[in-house]
Structure formats: C-alpha cells, structure tokens
Design an enzyme around this catalytic site. Structure first.
Site, mmCIF file in Angstrom:
data_model
loop_
_atom_site.group_PDB
_atom_site.id
_atom_site.type_symbol
_atom_site.label_atom_id
_atom_site.label_comp_id
_atom_site.label_asym_id
_atom_site.label_seq_id
_atom_site.Cartn_x
_atom_site.Cartn_y
_atom_site.Cartn_z
ATOM 1 N N GLY A 1 0.774 -1.245 0.000
ATOM 2 C CA GLY A 1 0.000 0.000 0.000
ATOM 3 C C GLY A 1 0.799 1.286 0.000
ATOM 4 N N SER A 2 2.085 1.212 -0.404
ATOM 5 C CA SER A 2 2.865 2.464 -0.364
ATOM 6 C C SER A 2 2.374 3.465 -1.420
ATOM 7 C CB SER A 2 4.365 2.182 -0.524
ATOM 8 O OG SER A 2 4.667 1.714 -1.811
ATOM 9 N N ASN A 3 1.907 2.987 -2.555
ATOM 10 C CA ASN A 3 1.353 3.922 -3.553
ATOM 11 C C ASN A 3 0.025 4.508 -3.066
ATOM 12 O OD1 ASN A 3 2.952 4.219 -6.181
ATOM 13 N ND2 ASN A 3 3.094 2.024 -5.742
ATOM 14 N N LYS B 1 -19.302 -8.796 -7.204
ATOM 15 C CA LYS B 1 -19.369 -8.286 -5.821
ATOM 16 C C LYS B 1 -18.710 -6.915 -5.732
ATOM 17 C CE LYS B 1 -19.458 -12.602 -3.199
ATOM 18 N NZ LYS B 1 -18.699 -13.489 -2.321
ATOM 19 N N ASN C 1 -3.556 2.226 -14.069
ATOM 20 C CA ASN C 1 -2.618 1.330 -13.379
ATOM 21 C C ASN C 1 -1.228 1.951 -13.340
ATOM 22 O OD1 ASN C 1 -1.680 -1.177 -12.225
ATOM 23 N ND2 ASN C 1 -0.869 -1.755 -14.242
ATOM 24 N N HIS D 1 2.804 0.716 -13.324
ATOM 25 C CA HIS D 1 3.643 -0.467 -13.539
ATOM 26 C C HIS D 1 5.116 -0.040 -13.444
ATOM 27 C CE1 HIS D 1 4.741 -4.424 -14.874
ATOM 28 N NE2 HIS D 1 5.608 -3.853 -15.687
HETATM 29 C C1 GRF Z 1 4.355 -1.295 -7.063
HETATM 30 O O1 GRF Z 1 5.696 -1.547 -7.428
HETATM 31 C C2 GRF Z 1 3.475 -1.094 -8.272
HETATM 32 O O2 GRF Z 1 4.128 -0.441 -9.329
HETATM 33 C C3 GRF Z 1 3.153 -2.515 -8.666
HETATM 34 O O3 GRF Z 1 2.957 -3.180 -7.432
HETATM 35 C C4 GRF Z 1 3.717 -2.523 -6.422
HETATM 36 C C5 GRF Z 1 2.759 -2.151 -5.315
HETATM 37 O O4 GRF Z 1 3.421 -1.610 -4.202
HETATM 38 N N1 GRF Z 1 2.019 -2.566 -9.562
HETATM 39 P P1 GRF Z 1 2.595 -0.899 -3.061
HETATM 40 O O5 GRF Z 1 1.560 -1.894 -2.560
HETATM 41 O O6 GRF Z 1 1.939 0.330 -3.644
HETATM 42 O O7 GRF Z 1 3.600 -0.545 -2.000
#
Ligand code: GRF
Length: 203
Positions: free
Chosen positions: A13-15, A71, A112, A114
């Site tokens: 969940g860092s993003n 769902k 998304n 990536h």
């Molecule tokens: C990130 O590297 C994102 O680019 C990829 O999955 C990872 C998720 O990391 N799709 P986080 O859960 O947001 O820390």
C-alpha cells in the site's frame, strides 16, 4: 475539478499512501472514496484505516472472477466513482468491470501503475526482470487499463538510472520513489483533464 477514486490494492500500500498524502497536501484534487482489497491481511488496509478511508474487502480465493467482480461492482455502485486506480492490485480486471468504466474518449476509466518503461518488462516481476536483464535505465509507467496485462494508452512515464553499485533492493527503492511522485502527479493531470495520449503506429 475534483475526481472520485476507488483505489484497488492487494499488498503493502505504499502507492495508496502516496496518493492519500497528495490529496491531503493539496497536490491531488481527488476524493479517495473507497479502498478495494482482495487480501484481508494486506498492509494497505491499515493505511486506509489510518487515513479513515472506507475499505471494501472481498477475498478472491475460491471464487470465480465473474462472481468476484460482480461483488466489487455491487459495492461500488452508488459511490459515484469516476476512476478505478490500481495500486498493486494483483488481479486482472475482465471486460465485466472494464466495460462499466468505458469512456467516450476511447479508453477505460481504469488506471494502473507499472514499475517499468512499458512495453518493456510487463508482469509481476518487472523490477527483477529489468535488473536481471542488465538495463542501465528503467522507469515507471502510468497507463489506462485495457484487456491485456500491463497494457493500454500511456498517461505518464518517468525513467530512473540503475547505478553500477546498485543491488536489486537499491534499484527497487529508487524506482519506488519515482512511483510515489509519478502516480499522484499523473492522477492530478487526469483530474485537470490534461490527458495527452500519443497515437501508436503513426509518424
Ligand atoms: C508497485 O511496485 C506497483 O508499481 C506494482 O505493485 C507494487 C505495489 O506496491 N504494480 P505498493 O503496494 O503500492 O507498495
């Protein structure tokens, strides 16, 4: 204009946290209406809780994609979601969901992030694959989602260098910093309707 987002997560969940911080700091004009998660133990759920965001947890084990997605759609209905934002969501979305978010401008309102310069290194192990390939430069892509994996019109890309002494962990950490800046920025461009998509296959 402020946009309503549902952020989809499966892990750390860092993003998600970077996106929530950006909204708090006024850098992103968005309301995070809900966090949708398929992994009941995901760290991202604690982050959602810390920021007092509604969570929708729908486990995906032993259930068909169609039922799982139905769902999810059921829980999202009535929440006036403008965009689905995938942030480490480890599931492929089928047309069942994508079609509900199709946009007259010709893309799905599903975004998304990536961790590679697409179309290079799609898939779950992008950091490892780029590092093991021996790239000198890699990057991060934010894109609209279509029916193929890690594919669709590109909204934003930013590169970062692999330095000679980098371990895989160093390389990932540098990339993650880029992710945390780029994703909120790209979403803000969407909020401002400042979407620039270059057509493919044209000179
Ligand atoms: C990130 O590297 C994102 O680019 C990829 O999955 C990872 C998720 O990391 N799709 P986080 O859960 O947001 O820390």
């Amino acid at each position: 204009m402020s946009i309503n987002l549902a952020v989809f997560v499966s892990g750390r969940g860092s993003n998600l946290e970077a996106i929530l911080n950006a909204t708090r700091e006024g850098k992103l004009s968005a309301n995070i209406v809900a966090v949708v998660c398929n992994e009941p133990e995901a760290g991202a759920l604690a982050i959602a809780k810390k920021y007092d965001v509604k969570t929708i947890v729908i486990p995906s084990v032993a259930v068909s994609r169609k039922i799982h997605e139905s769902k999810v759609l059921e829980h999202l209905s009535g929440l006036s979601i403008d965009y689905l934002v995938l942030a480490g969501y480890m599931r492929i979305l089928s047309p069942h969901i994508l079609n509900q978010f199709s946009d007259a401008r010709g893309f799905n309102r599903v975004i998304n992030i990536h961790p590679s310069l697409l179309p290079a290194f799609p898939g779950r192990t992008a950091y490892e694959d780029a590092f093991n390939y021996g790239v000198k430069v890699s990057g991060v892509t934010v894109h609209f989602v279509d029916e193929k994996v890690d594919h669709g019109p590109i909204l934003a890309q930013e590169s970062f260098r692999r330095l000679p002494a980098d371990s895989l962990a160093d390389f990932k950490a540098r990339g993650l910093q880029v992710e945390h800046e780029l994703y909120p920025w790209a979403l803000e461009q969407v909020a401002k309707n400042n979407i620039v998509i270059h057509a493919r296959g044209e000179q």
